[in-house]
Scaffold this active site. Structure first.
Site, PDB file in Angstrom:
ATOM      1  N   GLY A 134       0.830  -1.189   0.000  1.00 16.39           N
ATOM      2  CA  GLY A 134       0.000   0.000   0.000  1.00 16.39           C
ATOM      3  C   GLY A 134       0.865   1.239   0.000  1.00 16.39           C
ATOM      4  O   GLY A 134       2.099   1.159  -0.100  1.00 16.39           O
ATOM      5  N   SER A 194       2.509   0.955   3.579  1.00 17.04           N
ATOM      6  CA  SER A 194       2.798  -0.322   4.230  1.00 17.04           C
ATOM      7  C   SER A 194       3.099  -1.424   3.222  1.00 17.04           C
ATOM      8  O   SER A 194       2.758  -1.325   2.036  1.00 17.04           O
ATOM      9  CB  SER A 194       1.614  -0.751   5.096  1.00 17.04           C
ATOM     10  OG  SER A 194       0.469  -0.953   4.289  1.00 17.04           O
ATOM     11  N   VAL A 229       2.642  -5.757   3.088  1.00  9.90           N
ATOM     12  CA  VAL A 229       1.963  -6.862   3.756  1.00  9.90           C
ATOM     13  C   VAL A 229       2.664  -8.156   3.362  1.00  9.90           C
ATOM     14  O   VAL A 229       2.873  -8.429   2.182  1.00  9.90           O
ATOM     15  CB  VAL A 229       0.473  -6.917   3.383  1.00  9.90           C
ATOM     16  CG1 VAL A 229      -0.218  -8.077   4.129  1.00  9.90           C
ATOM     17  CG2 VAL A 229      -0.222  -5.605   3.719  1.00  9.90           C
ATOM     18  N   LYS A 251       1.731  -6.841   8.592  1.00  5.43           N
ATOM     19  CA  LYS A 251       1.750  -5.537   7.935  1.00  5.43           C
ATOM     20  C   LYS A 251       2.918  -4.725   8.477  1.00  5.43           C
ATOM     21  O   LYS A 251       3.010  -4.472   9.681  1.00  5.43           O
ATOM     22  CB  LYS A 251       0.428  -4.817   8.208  1.00  5.43           C
ATOM     23  CG  LYS A 251       0.280  -3.449   7.560  1.00  5.43           C
ATOM     24  CD  LYS A 251      -1.123  -2.918   7.863  1.00  5.43           C
ATOM     25  CE  LYS A 251      -1.392  -1.582   7.211  1.00  5.43           C
ATOM     26  NZ  LYS A 251      -2.771  -1.113   7.475  1.00  5.43           N
ATOM     27  N   ASP A 267     -13.002   4.030   5.838  1.00  3.66           N
ATOM     28  CA  ASP A 267     -12.409   3.827   4.511  1.00  3.66           C
ATOM     29  C   ASP A 267     -12.901   2.513   3.907  1.00  3.66           C
ATOM     30  O   ASP A 267     -12.113   1.673   3.475  1.00  3.66           O
ATOM     31  CB  ASP A 267     -10.883   3.830   4.610  1.00  3.66           C
ATOM     32  CG  ASP A 267     -10.212   4.043   3.247  1.00  3.66           C
ATOM     33  OD1 ASP A 267     -10.873   4.608   2.338  1.00  3.66           O
ATOM     34  OD2 ASP A 267      -9.043   3.637   3.088  1.00  3.66           O
TER      35      ASP A 267
END
Length: 465
Positions: free
Chosen positions: A21, A24, A26, A41, A135
């Site tokens: 992301g 981050s 994962v 994460k 979100d």
């Protein structure tokens, strides 16, 4: 270059990347202490931002760990190792809803309903603990091969009453799925999550977010704040539920639990078991739909086709009016033919050579309506009515009227406003579908209750305004 496994926190062995992301990474990892596969994460940060990242990771872990639900990804642990913050989560072998839509395109209605019920149940549980996700998007929905959905990424979530300083003056969330009040800079609340889930399900059904997409965030924000919603291609009870969730006014939206209940009610009248052979005669049988087998009977209807003058037998109930986003349960008394004038004797039905006089329209001509039985089962049927604009100019409103046959009653209606007096039925547009371009059409649907016989195709009148 081959990936080299590494051990973090003396316990979690990183086995490979799962995704990335903006802030981050994962990883798929093995918890060597409990001998299970987990998702880890790893938070990324720029030099000097370590304290902020640490606070964000701990906050996400603290909030997400409050939610224990089969349709939410569980959080197990949070720790720091070699200057990086890590969050340990339940490993879910699944794809994001975004990836699923890219691969398959828009999903069948039954799949969207199932996703909505699962995700809504998890978010309703979160709301019960006064926890906002903030979100809800296709990126943050994981879908397993068996169709099980889970909500994930509580990275920007917060508890009601908590106001982190970092949020001040910042619009939090993903633009195409922001509620209008958040897009205008207001504070997110429980209705904002309802809106974002509605936008996510709308995207799954229609293949595009409610306000489209744009490389220009200002353009997209304006569409959202001005409620320039892309008219849905699909009709039916599911679309009616989604339009309620996408109401511009937060107070007009259902709660998350009410949204789950509405989704659960979608399609409920359909009978279980294998498809039944239609009892309709002289009907054209269509192919199977994606989610259920439907039997369609189509009849083109024009303004010239009118029934004999009828009057409804007395009923004890006052007229029933229902808006597009609600349903009505009613039992009507069969219409009784009466003479046009007391001295005319028994009522006569018009023949082809002797057409009945048309009812007074709001505007003479302008539209035609077509009634189609799309499904039937013992004691009931589902129908769709298509209103076609025959004028060279745009319609700004429409009204369809007909008389119910004996033994029939309307149980549910969507994408229109129903007024019923005895067996006389009037359906007007729902507001958002009032505008119909030249040669264009709008549709509404309904479920009928039948006390006897097969579903009949009534004669409709269409008026414009």
């Amino acid at each position: 270059m081959a990936f080299e496994e590494q051990l973090v926190n003396g316990r979690y062995r990183l086995l490979g990347h799962l995704g990335r992301g903006a802030m981050s990474l994962v990883w798929r990892a093995r918890d060597e202490r409990l001998d299970r596969v987990v998702a880890v994460k790893q938070f990324l940060h720029e030099p000097g931002a370590g304290a902020e990242v640490c606070e964000r990771a701990i906050r996400e872990a603290r909030l997400a760990s409050r939610l224990r639900h089969p349709h939410a990804v569980a959080v197990y642990d949070v720790f720091e190792d070699a200057g990086s913050m890590y969050l340990v989560m339940e490993y879910v072998p699944a794809r994001s809803l975004t990836e699923l839509l890219v691969e398959r395109g828009p999903l069948p209605r039954c799949d969207v309903v199932r996703l909505g019920r699962q995700l809504g149940a998890a978010l309703a549980a979160a709301h019960g603990d006064w926890l906002l996700h903030r979100d809800v998007t296709p990126n943050n929905v994981l879908v397993s091969d068996d169709g099980t959905a889970r909500i994930t990424d509580f990275g920007v979530s917060r508890a009601l009453g908590e106001h982190p300083a970092a949020d001040e003056g910042v619009v939090v969330g993903t633009l195409p799925y922001l509620a209008p009040e958040v897009a205008r800079g207001g504070e997110a609340g429980l209705p904002s999550d309802v809106y974002s889930l509605g936008a996510t399900l709308y995207t799954a059904l229609e293949g595009t977010p409610p306000f489209g997409t744009s490389d220009d965030p200002i353009t997209l924000l304006r569409r959202i704040t001005e409620n320039q919603l892309t008219p849905p291609v699909h009709d039916g009870p599911l679309t009616a539920v989604l339009m309620r969730m996408l109401e511009r006014d937060p107070a007009a939206r259902p709660t998350m639990q009410e949204a789950v209940d509405l989704l659960a009610a979608v399609g409920r009248p359909a009978p279980p078991g294998p498809p039944r052979r239609s009892r309709l005669r002289r009907a054209a049988v269509t192919g199977a739909a994606a989610c259920l087998t439907s039997i369609s009977v189509a009849a083109g209807l024009t303004l010239a086709d009118r029934p004999a003058t009828t009057a409804a037998a007395p009923v004890e109930h006052p007229p029933t009016t229902v808006t597009a986003d609600r349903t009505v349960r009613s039992t009507t008394t069969a219409a009784v033919p009466v003479p046009a004038h007391p001295s005319d004797g028994p009522a006569r039905h018009p023949t082809a050579a002797e057409p009945s006089e048309p009812a007074e329209p709001l505007v003479a001509g302008g539209c035609t309506a077509r009634y189609e039985v799309t499904n039937s089962w013992p004691g009931g049927a589902q129908a769709q009515v298509t209103v076609h604009n025959d004028r060279p100019t745009r319609l700004t409103g429409w009204t369809v009227t007909w008389v119910l046959p004996g033994g029939a009653g309307i149980r549910d209606l969507w994408n229109g406003t129903l007024t019923q007096r005895g067996s006389a039925v009037t359906v007007t547009d729902a507001g958002w579908n009032a505008l119909v371009e030249p040669a264009g059409s709008a549709t509404f649907g309904l479920n009928q209750e039948l006390t006897a016989g097969a579903p009949a195709v009534p004669v409709l009148s269409c008026r414009t305004s």
